[in-house]
Design an enzyme around this catalytic site. Structure first.
Site, PDB file in Angstrom:
ATOM      1  N   CYS A  50      31.089 -44.250  52.139  1.00 18.02           N
ATOM      2  CA  CYS A  50      29.864 -44.054  52.912  1.00 18.02           C
ATOM      3  C   CYS A  50      28.755 -44.995  52.458  1.00 18.02           C
ATOM      4  O   CYS A  50      27.825 -45.275  53.228  1.00 18.02           O
ATOM      5  CB  CYS A  50      29.393 -42.604  52.808  1.00 18.02           C
ATOM      6  SG  CYS A  50      28.968 -42.063  51.137  1.00 18.02           S
ATOM      7  N   ASN A  51      28.834 -45.504  51.238  1.00 21.98           N
ATOM      8  CA  ASN A  51      27.767 -46.357  50.719  1.00 21.98           C
ATOM      9  C   ASN A  51      28.141 -47.825  50.600  1.00 21.98           C
ATOM     10  O   ASN A  51      27.279 -48.652  50.300  1.00 21.98           O
ATOM     11  CB  ASN A  51      27.312 -45.855  49.334  1.00 21.98           C
ATOM     12  CG  ASN A  51      26.393 -44.662  49.453  1.00 21.98           C
ATOM     13  OD1 ASN A  51      25.643 -44.539  50.401  1.00 21.98           O
ATOM     14  ND2 ASN A  51      26.479 -43.762  48.479  1.00 21.98           N
ATOM     15  N   HIS A  99      31.491 -57.118  38.934  1.00 23.40           N
ATOM     16  CA  HIS A  99      31.005 -56.207  39.962  1.00 23.40           C
ATOM     17  C   HIS A  99      31.967 -55.032  40.153  1.00 23.40           C
ATOM     18  O   HIS A  99      31.542 -53.874  40.208  1.00 23.40           O
ATOM     19  CB  HIS A  99      30.818 -56.955  41.284  1.00 23.40           C
ATOM     20  CG  HIS A  99      30.381 -56.075  42.414  1.00 23.40           C
ATOM     21  ND1 HIS A  99      29.087 -55.600  42.540  1.00 23.40           N
ATOM     22  CD2 HIS A  99      31.073 -55.559  43.470  1.00 23.40           C
ATOM     23  CE1 HIS A  99      28.996 -54.847  43.616  1.00 23.40           C
ATOM     24  NE2 HIS A  99      30.193 -54.804  44.192  1.00 23.40           N
ATOM     25  N   SER A 109      26.382 -47.539  42.053  1.00 27.14           N
ATOM     26  CA  SER A 109      26.287 -46.526  43.096  1.00 27.14           C
ATOM     27  C   SER A 109      24.841 -46.167  43.403  1.00 27.14           C
ATOM     28  O   SER A 109      23.943 -46.381  42.577  1.00 27.14           O
ATOM     29  CB  SER A 109      27.035 -45.259  42.673  1.00 27.14           C
ATOM     30  OG  SER A 109      28.408 -45.521  42.486  1.00 27.14           O
ATOM     31  N   ALA A 190      36.019 -31.008  56.354  1.00 24.80           N
ATOM     32  CA  ALA A 190      36.672 -30.363  55.204  1.00 24.80           C
ATOM     33  C   ALA A 190      37.483 -31.367  54.401  1.00 24.80           C
ATOM     34  O   ALA A 190      38.443 -30.997  53.731  1.00 24.80           O
ATOM     35  CB  ALA A 190      37.568 -29.218  55.681  1.00 24.80           C
ATOM     36  N   GLY A 191      37.075 -32.627  54.457  1.00 17.96           N
ATOM     37  CA  GLY A 191      37.729 -33.640  53.643  1.00 17.96           C
ATOM     38  C   GLY A 191      37.193 -33.631  52.228  1.00 17.96           C
ATOM     39  O   GLY A 191      36.621 -32.630  51.763  1.00 17.96           O
TER      40      GLY A 191
END
Length: 451
Positions: A50-51, A99, A109, A190-191
């Site tokens: 997601c990031n 990296h 993060s 629900a992952g």
């Protein structure tokens, strides 16, 4: 063989850009195939969360490989390369390696010390292996990186506090609702992320937690595990009016909640506010829903303020983690530099011999009939000249291969002498992932890209 990394992350790219480059497992084999077919890339691993979305690859021609990756990302996102460069970071050699080590350690993060990233990178690497995309250098690189990530988690407290997106989302919810025990929550998805959110919600004693997922069995499993109730996906909008807070984190490619769908629900709530936290990339909730009165929407980028509150303690532990990463990078570079020298030396030997043999044959034809002794003298002289010319750069490269500049010396030798190295000249040792690190990889899966 040179390592490169190209990516977008929360640091430079907003969620509106990241969601255009979020790749699910169904898409990845096509991307692996396209990169392989360029002939410029000998192996790759794609990490998509997601990031961040990052492509790690190896190539003998870094400039050409970077260009191919930029074009791929441009095509997939629909953003012109020139515009996309504003959001991309492109790293080569030691920078790319460092990296990756920082990423798996949680040092890069959004949430410093995030621990989920280690599992996400592990699965990305495993998937690349299963699809024949990884190669010898990447196998060693990722296995070393994953080992470093585990070491950081074990030897530091960098993961204390709000150290995951799931925990940060719940802390944001606690800011919205002072008394979580009076809050009714709908969790959509629900992952892995859904389970993390559910776990943090259960620790904060929400009055009611409803779990909704396309697979009702998974919804029931998570609901049972954390004391909630399962909601059929097709009945989502029947239950939404009961919720005070909605946390959505599915892997759907398109919006699952739109302004039109929420319009009637908000009218029925009679002014009772509804808070939505969208953790999905691509996003689950159409941002136009914020045009509705009494509705408040947060996305994954809005978690930064929550993260900053618990940052100071983790920053001290981050210094310990950085030292672990530095040592690991140094050790890996020594291995890689010594490895890089071998194909470069081999290529120089081969080119010297080809030139020597071609020129010697020309000279012998011009001389006409020579005695065996005379021909032997000419051949010995040609060999001696070739060896004298190539010996100095080879000795120097072998010496420098033991330093942190060895990789670049190999690159310079290739450029100065116009040497060509085939993809498969990088060697075959360590070409298969360790069974202990990467379970379930298929035999022979690495054959699609060069070993």
């Amino acid at each position: 063989m040179f390592t490169i990394a190209v990516g977008v992350s929360h640091k430079k790219a907003p969620v509106e850009v990241r969601e255009k480059l979020a790749f699910g497992n169904t898409k990845l084999p096509t991307l692996f195939e396209r990169l392989r077919d360029t002939g410029k890339i000998s192996g790759c691993v794609i990490v998509s969360t997601c990031n961040r979305t990052e492509i790690y690859a190896t190539s003998m021609d870094t400039d050409a490989a970077l260009g191919e990756i930029w074009n791929l990302l441009s095509d997939e996102s629909g953003i012109e390369v020139d515009q996309l460069q504003d959001y991309l970071y492109s790293l080569t050699c030691q920078q790319a390696i460092e990296h990756l080590f920082k990423v798996v350690s949680g040092l890069d993060s959004m949430i410093l010390g995030e621990q989920e990233i280690l599992g996400q990178v592990t699965r990305a690497y495993q998937f690349a292996c299963e699809n024949g995309a990884s190669n010898a250098v990447l196998n060693v690189l990722f296995q070393k990186a994953l080992k470093v990530g585990k070491q950081v988690q074990t030897e530091t407290r960098i993961g204390s506090g709000a150290s995951s997106v799931g925990s940060a989302a719940v802390q944001l919810a606690r800011q919205i609702f002072i008394d979580m025990e009076e809050c009714s929550i709908m969790l959509i998805g629900a992952g892995e992320m859904g389970r993390l959110v559910a776990q943090n919600l259960s620790n904060n004693c929400a009055s009611e937690t409803m779990v909704c997922n396309r697979s009702h069995d998974k919804a029931q499993e998570v609901a049972l595990q954390f004391g909630g109730c399962a909601v059929p996906f097709e009945e989502l909008f029947d239950y939404l009016p009961q919720a005070d807070l909605v946390v959505s984190c599915t892997s759907a490619p398109d919006y699952i909640i739109t302004k039109q769908q929420l319009s009637s629900i908000m009218e029925a709530r009679g002014g009772r506010p509804l808070f939505l936290i969208d953790l999905a990339v691509p996003r689950d909730i159409d941002p136009e829903v914020t045009e509705l009165e009494y509705l408040h929407l947060y996305n994954v980028d809005d978690l930064q303020s929550v993260v900053d509150e618990s940052l100071s303690d983790r920053e001290q532990e981050a210094e310990k983690a950085k030292k672990i990463v530095e040592n690991a990078v140094d050790n890996f570079m020594k291995w890689l530099n010594s490895r890089a020298a071998v194909p470069a030396i081999k290529a120089l030997h081969q080119k010297g011999e080809e030139i020597r043999d071609a020129e010697l044959e020309k000279a012998l034809r011009k001389f006409g009939n020579l005695t065996k002794r005379e021909e032997k003298i000419l051949r010995s002289m040609a060999h001696a000249i070739t060896n004298r010319i190539t010996n100095a750069p080879i000795v120097k490269l072998r010496e420098e291969s033991q330093t942190d500049q060895g990789h670049m010396y190999a690159r310079v030798m290739l450029d100065l002498f116009d040497l060509q190295i085939r993809m498969d000249d990088e060697g075959s040792e360590d070409s298969h992932p360790s069974a202990a690190n990467i379970p379930h990889s298929r035999d022979g899966a690495l054959s699609k890209f060069s070993a």
